[in-house]
Write a protein that holds these residues in place. Structure first.
Motif, PDB file in Angstrom:
ATOM      1  N   LYS A 114       0.841  -1.194   0.000  1.00 46.89           N
ATOM      2  CA  LYS A 114       0.000   0.000   0.000  1.00 46.89           C
ATOM      3  C   LYS A 114       0.875   1.242   0.000  1.00 46.89           C
ATOM      4  N   VAL A 115       0.409   2.260  -0.724  1.00 47.62           N
ATOM      5  CA  VAL A 115       1.108   3.548  -0.795  1.00 47.62           C
ATOM      6  C   VAL A 115       0.200   4.637  -0.233  1.00 47.62           C
ATOM      7  N   PHE A 116       0.758   5.455   0.674  1.00 43.98           N
ATOM      8  CA  PHE A 116       0.021   6.566   1.265  1.00 43.98           C
ATOM      9  C   PHE A 116       0.612   7.889   0.787  1.00 43.98           C
ATOM     10  N   PRO A 117      -0.212   8.915   0.635  1.00 45.02           N
ATOM     11  CA  PRO A 117       0.331  10.245   0.331  1.00 45.02           C
ATOM     12  C   PRO A 117       0.980  10.848   1.564  1.00 45.02           C
ATOM     13  N   PHE A 118       1.852  11.808   1.356  1.00 44.03           N
ATOM     14  CA  PHE A 118       2.640  12.410   2.430  1.00 44.03           C
ATOM     15  C   PHE A 118       1.754  12.963   3.556  1.00 44.03           C
TER      16      PHE A 118
END
Length: 312
Positions: free
Chosen positions: A286-290
């Motif tokens: 999973k990738v999260f925004p900053f």
């Protein structure tokens, strides 16, 4: 620039977004515009104050150890990099520094050019877990087709790399994971997979030459039940007290408690780059925004996922 900092030990809520000056580089450093950094268990061990003896108690502190990005500026003593290069790397001292900022200044010796066949998120996921995996394999000693290895907690970021490297060594590997990780464990090279929700590995009759506990939940005392008389338990997540006590214990038993403390090196990175070029599978869960950094760390700490969690 924006950076994630914390001013006291605690849970995810102590992490805050702050406005800081863009760092100035020294002659042997490069300035990196960060594209991604990954989440590792050591992040919250440090943040919760579990390793104060090594991290100290001086604030502010930062989070994130490995990163990828683009070279923005190069120090006068640096060779081999220029502005615009796509790179990945790791901070020199994760106990004191962090990659959780829009820009970071790091030693050129801690940065490598990103292989073109992997993404920024994948590159940011590699340094910590790959160094740990290669260090663990070195601590295992001689490995061949007769070496029976148990990997507990096998499908997180560390296990993802370790299973693939052990497959190259020809060892017989049993992976312990959840039902969600079974397919990945097999894909990454496990010869046998145990779903810990359905089977208790400590209750089985199988014994192992090497047991490595990536979950941090088994422990040496329990692992001894399934270890051969002359075998090794590898512990990559030791409590501070286990480091000296393991050395004393090992004097009196054939079942060794081996602490795995990893630090990046050119040797390990060259092996990693070779593996990445040969198609190393790097699973990004999973990738999260900053701006969702608290959510990302909260999710990361829950565990139970396959591969790596990344903040872009």
């Amino acid at each position: 620039m924006k950076a994630i900092v914390y001013q006291e030990f605690g849970n995810v809520d102590v992490l805050q977004m702050a406005e800081l000056p863009k760092p100035a580089i020294q002659s042997g450093e490069v300035l990196i515009r960060v594209k991604a950094f990954s989440i590792n268990p050591m992040d919250w061990k440090i943040r919760k104050g579990e390793v104060k003896l090594m991290s100290g108690s001086k604030f502010p502190k930062y989070t994130g150890a490995d990163f990828s990005g683009i070279v923005e500026e190069v120090g006068g003593a640096v060779a081999g990099f220029e502005k615009g290069d796509e790179v990945f790397g790791v901070v020199k001292n994760m106990m004191k520094e962090g990659a959780s900022a829009e820009y970071i200044a790091v030693s050129a010796f801690q940065v490598w050019k990103k292989p073109s066949n992997i993404t920024f998120a994948q590159a940011a996921s590699l340094p910590v877990v790959s160094t740990a995996a290669l260090t663990a394999i070195e601590k295992m000693g001689r490995i061949d087709s007769n070496t029976n290895i148990l990997v507990n907690g096998a499908t997180g970021g560390f296990g993802m790399i370790l299973l693939q490297l052990l497959k190259q060594k020809g060892a017989h590997v049993t992976a312990v994971t959840s039902s969600n990780g079974i397919a990945f464990a097999k894909k990454w090279g496990a010869d046998q997979v145990i779903d810990y929700r359905k089977e208790q590995v400590l209750s089985g009759n199988e014994t192992y030459d090497i047991v490595i506990d990536l979950s941090g939940k088994m422990g040496y005392a329990n692992a001894k039940q399934i270890m051969k008389p002359h075998s090794r338990f590898l512990n990559p997540t030791p409590n501070p007290i286990e480091i000296p006590t393991s050395l004393i214990q090992n004097l009196f038993t054939g079942k060794k408690h081996v602490i795995v403390l990893a630090s990046p090196s050119t040797k390990y990175t060259n092996e990693l780059l070779q593996a990445a070029g040969q198609g190393l599978d790097i699973q990004i869960h999973k990738v999260f925004p900053f701006h969702a950094f608290q959510e990302a760390y909260r999710y990361g700490e829950q565990g139970g996922y396959t591969g790596k969690v990344v903040i872009e």
